[in-house]
Scaffold this motif. Structure first.
Motif, short mmCIF file in Angstrom:
data_model
loop_
_atom_site.label_atom_id
_atom_site.label_comp_id
_atom_site.label_asym_id
_atom_site.label_seq_id
_atom_site.Cartn_x
_atom_site.Cartn_y
_atom_site.Cartn_z
N GLN A 1 -14.34 37.94 -57.34
CA GLN A 1 -14.81 36.70 -57.96
C GLN A 1 -14.42 35.51 -57.13
OE1 GLN A 1 -12.53 34.87 -61.44
NE2 GLN A 1 -12.13 37.04 -61.79
N LEU A 2 -15.25 34.48 -57.20
CA LEU A 2 -14.92 33.17 -56.64
C LEU A 2 -14.52 32.29 -57.81
CD1 LEU A 2 -14.96 31.44 -53.97
CD2 LEU A 2 -17.15 30.54 -54.79
N ALA A 3 -13.32 31.70 -57.73
CA ALA A 3 -12.81 30.91 -58.85
C ALA A 3 -12.29 29.57 -58.35
CB ALA A 3 -11.70 31.67 -59.57
N VAL A 4 -12.20 28.64 -59.27
CA VAL A 4 -11.65 27.32 -58.96
C VAL A 4 -10.14 27.40 -59.11
CG1 VAL A 4 -11.64 24.88 -59.58
CG2 VAL A 4 -13.75 26.23 -59.83
N ALA A 5 -9.42 27.02 -58.06
CA ALA A 5 -7.96 27.08 -58.09
C ALA A 5 -7.41 25.93 -58.93
CB ALA A 5 -7.40 27.00 -56.67
N PRO A 6 -6.32 26.19 -59.67
CA PRO A 6 -5.65 25.07 -60.31
C PRO A 6 -5.12 24.14 -59.22
CG PRO A 6 -4.77 27.20 -61.08
CD PRO A 6 -5.63 27.47 -59.87
N LEU A 7 -4.89 22.89 -59.56
CA LEU A 7 -4.37 21.96 -58.56
C LEU A 7 -3.04 22.48 -58.05
CD1 LEU A 7 -5.24 18.50 -60.13
CD2 LEU A 7 -6.28 19.65 -58.16
N LEU A 8 -2.82 22.32 -56.74
CA LEU A 8 -1.59 22.80 -56.14
C LEU A 8 -0.40 22.11 -56.78
CD1 LEU A 8 -2.66 22.88 -52.39
CD2 LEU A 8 -2.44 24.80 -53.95
N GLY A 9 0.62 22.90 -57.16
CA GLY A 9 1.80 22.34 -57.81
C GLY A 9 2.67 21.59 -56.81
N GLY A 10 3.60 20.85 -57.31
CA GLY A 10 4.42 19.99 -56.45
C GLY A 10 5.49 20.79 -55.74
#
Lengths: 285, 285
Positions: free
Chosen positions: B276-285
């Motif tokens: 699957q191609l998925a949208v990554a969560p925003l990169l954490g700090g």
């Protein structure tokens, strides 16, 4: 290979052979395009599947609000022939960042009725709007230098028409099939470019994922390996320079095999990933 | 987990929750089915994508001349909600060994208009008609014994409704995210079964490929990982017994990631592959 004057994106064999003429239609939800499938992309019994995918991808690019095929799936229904064809598109959803569409390629059969060749479903976006973040454990394939890899001019026998359109340089380690000594491994690797020097772009990546000889050859299986379905993800706009393409088959079972492609650019970016399900040639003796 | 009386294929939560009621339509090229999406398969903000794929896969099985989804691709257009939905199918091509169809899942939006949730394109065949030949270099994932892997009853916090439907036992090596210590590797592995003991079949494999926690959690990324597109290949009918599922993400780039699933049965057969191609969560700090 003696090269012609350097082709450009928009002015090349690949661009001319994927050119579409849009018919006037009502509304913006559906599109109809005429195209002439070029005999220059024939291999074996049919027109190359990657070239056809690029034709369909170009039609969707024309009819969707986003330019780049983030993910595109094609089901190959019947063998396309060089000559006139029609592409019909449907805009399914147009979102802010992504849009989804469908396309179909049709040709007239011998009796004049329309026959569907390929059905495509795809989601498009804009590669140039993506962030530059990369976190990857994928590694580019190990390939000898371009100059050390044989091209079609080095082939022992006749080559198909598509060979003149491509500048494909096979890794000698995966070229044994061409001299009757396949490696037995489901791997194929090559440098990939277009023969007229046209730089790569997301549309030509759709060609690149299905342009190498099938891994089945290195498994010692000779014959036609028709694609049932191919899905490609275009992950990054390719940098200038030759591409490296690797194909891997891990599981041949029940007469079918998967073929995974990766395409890497000159800056070591993984620019495309694909997987196809194909029919395996009959197992050799 | 305390089990109910052993469920069977055809008589289980999964079968009841994917049950379709076919409407009368003219001809055999199109089908229309009513379905009630169960709240039991909710996770996060939406209904699980694998459950929805199984609903669509079941509709296509009803309307195509072949029973098994050899390759099925879904594009997720908008978040499905529990409640009534309609599945419309189109038979694109019916061949001797393979047939191709398309399906769409629709629901009424807040204003009463029909909203498309998912579009699917698939080619079906008959797994039981395939030969038994296997040539594979793929290896099943290494997992500790089922008894050593934590299930939802061991989770430190509240679990989503879907957790009660599944018997999912995570490999402790990929469960660090649940206690705030993700491994940093894009891997997730688990034993997979249905909580009521229903055996696996090709339709439940469509659930299995999208049932584990996302690899993004082990990459240290928290949040929603919406699927853009998922393609699954069903390669073999699963043998009785628990399945092993592995997920791998190699390339997170530009805010998107691929997630590759493999499903292995108790006889060490690779029964399903998916990407699957998925949208990554925003990169954490």
């Amino acid at each position: 290979m003696l090269r012609m004057a350097q082709a450009t994106i928009g002015n090349s064999e690949f661009d001319r052979d994927t050119a579409l003429t849009r018919r006037a239609v009502d509304g913006d939800r559906h599109g109809v395009h005429d195209v002439h499938l070029s005999a220059g992309w024939v291999i074996g019994r049919a027109v190359n599947g990657g070239y056809l995918l690029a034709v369909l991808g170009r039609a969707l690019r024309a009819d969707l609000p986003h330019a780049d095929p983030f993910t595109i799936t094609a089901h190959y229904l019947s063998a396309s022939r060089p000559g006139p064809a029609v592409v019909r598109t449907e805009r399914i959803r147009a979102g802010r960042g992504l849009s989804t569409g469908q396309a179909t390629l049709l040709q007239r059969g011998a009796d004049g009725t329309e026959v569907e060749r390929i059905r495509v479903l795809a989601t498009y976006g804009d590669l140039d709007r993506l962030t530059d973040d990369v976190r990857t454990t994928a590694e580019p394939p190990h390939l000898p230098p371009y100059e050390s890899c044989p091209g079609s001019a080095d082939a022992p026998g006749p080559v198909p028409p598509i060979a003149a359109r491509l500048d494909l340089r096979l890794d000698p380690a995966t070229a044994g099939w061409a001299v009757g000594a396949p490696s037995g491994r489901g791997e194929m690797r090559a440098w990939f470019g277009l023969a007229d020097g046209r730089p790569a772009d997301p549309l030509s990546l759709l060609l690149a994922v299905d342009a190498l000889p099938p891994t089945a050859f290195e498994l010692g299986l000779a014959g036609w390996v028709p694609t049932v379905e191919l899905t490609a993800h275009i992950r990054h706009r390719p940098a200038p320079g030759p591409l490296r393409v690797s194909l891997t088959t891990r599981n041949l079972a029940g007469g079918f095999l998967e073929e995974d492609a990766e395409v890497w650019d000159s800056e070591d970016r993984l620019v495309a990933q694909s997987r196809q399900l194909a029919v395996a040639p009959l197992l050799g003796g």
